[in-house]
Design an enzyme around this catalytic site. Sequence first.
Site, PDB file in Angstrom:
ATOM      1  N   TYR B 259       0.818  -1.212   0.000  1.00 32.75           N
ATOM      2  CA  TYR B 259       0.000   0.000   0.000  1.00 32.75           C
ATOM      3  C   TYR B 259       0.850   1.259   0.000  1.00 32.75           C
ATOM      4  CZ  TYR B 259      -4.519  -2.148  -0.131  1.00 32.75           C
ATOM      5  OH  TYR B 259      -5.622  -2.825  -0.572  1.00 32.75           O
ATOM      6  N   HIS B 417      -6.011  -3.258   6.564  1.00 31.12           N
ATOM      7  CA  HIS B 417      -5.278  -4.156   5.674  1.00 31.12           C
ATOM      8  C   HIS B 417      -4.159  -4.904   6.399  1.00 31.12           C
ATOM      9  CE1 HIS B 417      -7.418  -3.121   2.101  1.00 31.12           C
ATOM     10  NE2 HIS B 417      -7.141  -1.838   2.191  1.00 31.12           N
TER      11      HIS B 417
END
Lengths: 735, 735
Positions: B259, B417
């Site tokens: 990410y 996440h």
Amino acid sequence: MKYKTIKAISLTVLFTVLSGNAFAQDYAPLLLLSKAEAKNISQHLGDYKALEKSFSKVKKGADKALEKPIEVPIPVDNGGGYSHEKHKKNYREMYYAGLAFQVTGDKKYAKFVEDMLLEYAKIYPGLPLHPKRKAEQNSGKLFWQGLNDCVWLVHGIQAYDLVKENISAQNRETIERDVFKSMAAFLSESESGKDTFNKIHNHGTWAVAAVGMTGYVLNDKDMVERALYGSAKDKKTGFIKQIDLLFSPDGYYSEGPYYQRYALQPFMVFAEAINRNQPELKIFDYRNQILRKATNTVLQLTDANGYFFPINDALKEKNFMTEELVFATNIVYENYNETAILPVIQQQGEISISGAGLKSAEAIQNMKKQEFVKNPMIIADGPEGKSGGLALFRMHTKKKDEQLTAVFKFASQGMGHGHFDRLGILLYNNDKEILQDYGAARFLNVESKSGGRYLEENKTWAQASVAHNTVIVDERSHYDGDWKEAEKQAPHTIFSDISNPAIQIASAVESNAYAGVEMQRTVALIEAETPFMLDILSLKSKESHQYDLNFMYSGQIMETDFKYEPAVTALSPLGKANGYQHLWKLAEAKANPSLSKFTWLNDSRFYTISTLTDDTNKIVMTRLGANDPNFNLRNESGYMVRASDKKNYTFVSIIEPHGSFDPKLESVQDPHSKVEAIQILKQDDNYTAVLVTFKNKKSYTLLFANKETTPATKHKMTINGKNTEWKGSYTLITN
Amino acid sequence: MKYKTIKAISLTVLFTVLSGNAFAQDYAPLLLLSKAEAKNISQHLGDYKALEKSFSKVKKGADKALEKPIEVPIPVDNGGGYSHEKHKKNYREMYYAGLAFQVTGDKKYAKFVEDMLLEYAKIYPGLPLHPKRKAEQNSGKLFWQGLNDCVWLVHGIQAYDLVKENISAQNRETIERDVFKSMAAFLSESESGKDTFNKIHNHGTWAVAAVGMTGYVLNDKDMVERALYGSAKDKKTGFIKQIDLLFSPDGYYSEGPYYQRYALQPFMVFAEAINRNQPELKIFDYRNQILRKATNTVLQLTDANGYFFPINDALKEKNFMTEELVFATNIVYENYNETAILPVIQQQGEISISGAGLKSAEAIQNMKKQEFVKNPMIIADGPEGKSGGLALFRMHTKKKDEQLTAVFKFASQGMGHGHFDRLGILLYNNDKEILQDYGAARFLNVESKSGGRYLEENKTWAQASVAHNTVIVDERSHYDGDWKEAEKQAPHTIFSDISNPAIQIASAVESNAYAGVEMQRTVALIEAETPFMLDILSLKSKESHQYDLNFMYSGQIMETDFKYEPAVTALSPLGKANGYQHLWKLAEAKANPSLSKFTWLNDSRFYTISTLTDDTNKIVMTRLGANDPNFNLRNESGYMVRASDKKNYTFVSIIEPHGSFDPKLESVQDPHSKVEAIQILKQDDNYTAVLVTFKNKKSYTLLFANKETTPATKHKMTINGKNTEWKGSYTLITN
């Protein structure tokens, strides 16, 4: 250059005076590297990159060897074990040192070979059969199997040939008597060796090459003649007979490309030695230049990265960069001026230190980078070309540099290393296995895995029919898994054609794999928006059977268009025997009433198998790994369409690549199959007609004769009241 | 060049006259590419290879787009579906066309962008929330999630910026009102959008970048200020706050490198736009040049091929060649003159068509091929650097070009996440995963796989503790799998050191993953004949628990030195929940009384985990795939050492690469582990002492403090009556 030469000579003189030995200077190497070629190599080292790289590797290997004391252990270990690896290392080091001696002239290398051979001379004559020998394999003395002893001798005799000039008469006598004659006698005349020596088999080829080359170097005509014509010199066995029987007229070797690669080294190296010593035999012209064809054919039997199709017992790690094929390509280039092979030599990047290698290095020096051209091919099998064969279909897609290769195998058994994969297919996308062959179950030379030999699972799984992309009747392997029975029969080619840009096609029949069942498979790669494979497998029998059409696909399941029952909390094997005991049943399903589709992702491409089904068909999804207590198997995936209780039955499937997944752009295209319908329009004893329709409404109708006819034969079929006429075995109508 | 410019002007004049529109020439692009830079690019296209390649790709993309009619479909589909992919394609095509217009001056490209934006203007204001929106994710209008709408706007506003000069005042008004203002309002002020806009999260970064850049182009100060300082302009949220909170002082992004890669695009692109429009903010110097560190750190968090370590939700297909990082590296080079990054730009081979890209293309033009240097690193996590961190240990082996990388993760959760992988480790050999992280369970944009979103198995497997190389207590995930609870706590670093060539080491404690259980892991990569990993995992608890030390290895089992019971004819899941339900139990064993070894082969290397055990330990071998009805999981392999009914317990393991398998030479070296013994010499509240002995009699004694001390602290331990004193947190004694 001159200065160096003079220095070398004066050192020789000095050494001769000091040691007082009578060095015989009356010998020049006879096998793969002449004195003139060695000199030429030493002068061109800086000129040809491949030569420099290859010789530097050889010299480094030799220098490293010279640093350590010589050790010739008493043979005790299995493949992968210490003594096994040490004897392998020894022959390689001697071979490197021999080459280094000829190219540099530095006698320390010759001395090393001499000293090591003298060590072998001390132990060899007294060695018993190897303690780790296996009942089913002929034993060696240095290694557990005789084959490795032969490989030792092929290298050892070359090393001796290269340094013999530098060895005293007395030591020559010792070495020749206690190493080479003794070994040649063991490998060709002993109870254990003679049988293999006279076999029409790659082990036999290593044996005759070893003994024949030894014959040249020892000037022993008897050895040479036995190597060429068999122990009895009656030409019923020996090298020439092996050339006659082991290759088809198209250069296919019945054991398959993996062993063809391995066998090519003794074939080519011995042929080169024969040609240099008995040029009158014209060995390279023999049988319409079969050795040239054999090399070209094996190079074609590879994926986009040069890895051999893992047909029969084959390890997947082997490609055409291996040393065996460096010898072969170099010798083919030297003797046939085969320029088409140069891109392979270029990719190999190395050459053999030999006359052939020198010529090859020169040829690629200023060559632009070229791709080796992979062609569609129909390759006949059998010494007469009448034992079925292989079809290689190759088409480029619209994606840049993407080529599909379909392999359709209707070849003979390939002896003990053959698999029961009659009418099997494989599919590759460049180097990616889409429908795969397991190859061999073996971890070569890894001691903890059955001493590095073939694993038990090679028989119980890898050779079984269900390990392949073919049909299995009543859960039994073809020929009930008996290779000797299978060896007696080969499939029969009905027709084949690769001349048509719209379709590459072959059809073959196997009538003996199961008593009373005739199997015919017709496989085509068809040009379309993306080329697709059409696969028609017909079974005929008077009795009812269970027919399993199996696909060992590689990738991750994406979707199916049928409902299935997954086994989520318990797995059990699919069957009891013949490979079925190794498959976990992951899911089963009742097939769709007309068409069943199965889609998976491999790398960045989707693939779908669409099969014509009705709701009496079952579908099974499997994974390899059951009954594998030693974790010897890879956990590959299977998809099976089953037809039970059928007499005559025809499977029709389309295997299509479609769409793509671009992880960089995070975009997905065409993840769904584009097939709309499959129909058998008509099928009788003489003809089959199949219609495939895609979602874009394009359709393909394939009509073909089920029996062999001539290309000129005219055919006529009436389908739904409409007549179609054509000439030749098949026609494809696209709309 | 001149001729072309004149021609372009005259055409403009002509067009102005013909159309009668008042074209405003009063705008020049403000964001990433100035008029001067565009001109410079057009003049240097032939000079810089990377520039030529990149622009040719852009122009090709634009030309292809111009061939087809513009289509702006009503949004209906999931990720991977038609309308989803089409809107993605549209923003990319507009962006390409905008760049092509500025560089070539050809107005057809500008017209294309204008026409497409006018189409969007027709539908956008009337669009409802996306029909395929999910309750747990904020909805977009063009896409199922708002995130994609933001990405659309980041590209769309750049395209508009590039062509605005060529659009009439009237059309500008339409486009700005009905596309950009409408979209910015939706994304930053609507009920659905405002929440994300003010989130400290990568979705928030895309939102503020999109709205902020729109503010610059529309000259809307309010938008810019809200983007920079949050909706309330109170600096509690917004871009600046995101920079403060989302990166650690070492440039680590709490969601992990996958990410971080994704977030770096809006971070860097928006920063570049800020710097060009409000240079007084000195955004690139902000927080000690944190944006520079963030880029460098993410580039280091990669394997030998530049693939990101798949920590947390991460797809393994992403490497630093992706477009996001092309922007980031170019901007870092432009603004910091960071030459260490040039090898990465060289590997990327492409540049962004921007001022930064131009400078980068120039810099690599005549640069020799260089390797990007991968260093050992200790990376602190948390906005203040106090929330644990990551250790990257890197050592070269004696094999050419072989580098081992051990990753030890004692970082914070990484929000939604994040995975429950506290104190987890990974091991790489170059680009090969030896001990692996599953990454995310997701087939991005593959419609048939839950619409391309995260799969259910992402929660049930991929995030679970047992999917990682860490310890699991009582078969429950860390923090019972509740990321919001986990977010509140981070591990604590005890010590770390990468300055010593003999050992790279870190030790960390996690006290909150399980109530009443303290976990401390000390991981070291130690220099030896072949470097090895020493792994000491101590658990402390007043209650009895089951401790499972899990290793998700990658490769084929070669041997174990313990006897195990394989499950050969039936498989069942290892457990009921928390990921255990997805593991088939392949075998179980009672551990050896002192040391248990497990060896596997990966590529051409053997690896062994040797663990200190006694016969109360159990060992389990597993394979992923149970309870997976949709075949969503990859079938990876696990090895688990279990200690049951223990209060305090310490696992000590050695993970060593050894030997090699050379399929070309068919030789095998050192297939067996070289570890002879592992001993805990002493362990108390303050100290741990471990001794490892190898078969060659070399031994390594590691002594360390279990609690944080200063580097100057002196320590003393008495082991078997012998005193050892040292300074600093640890010492390694080799014999």
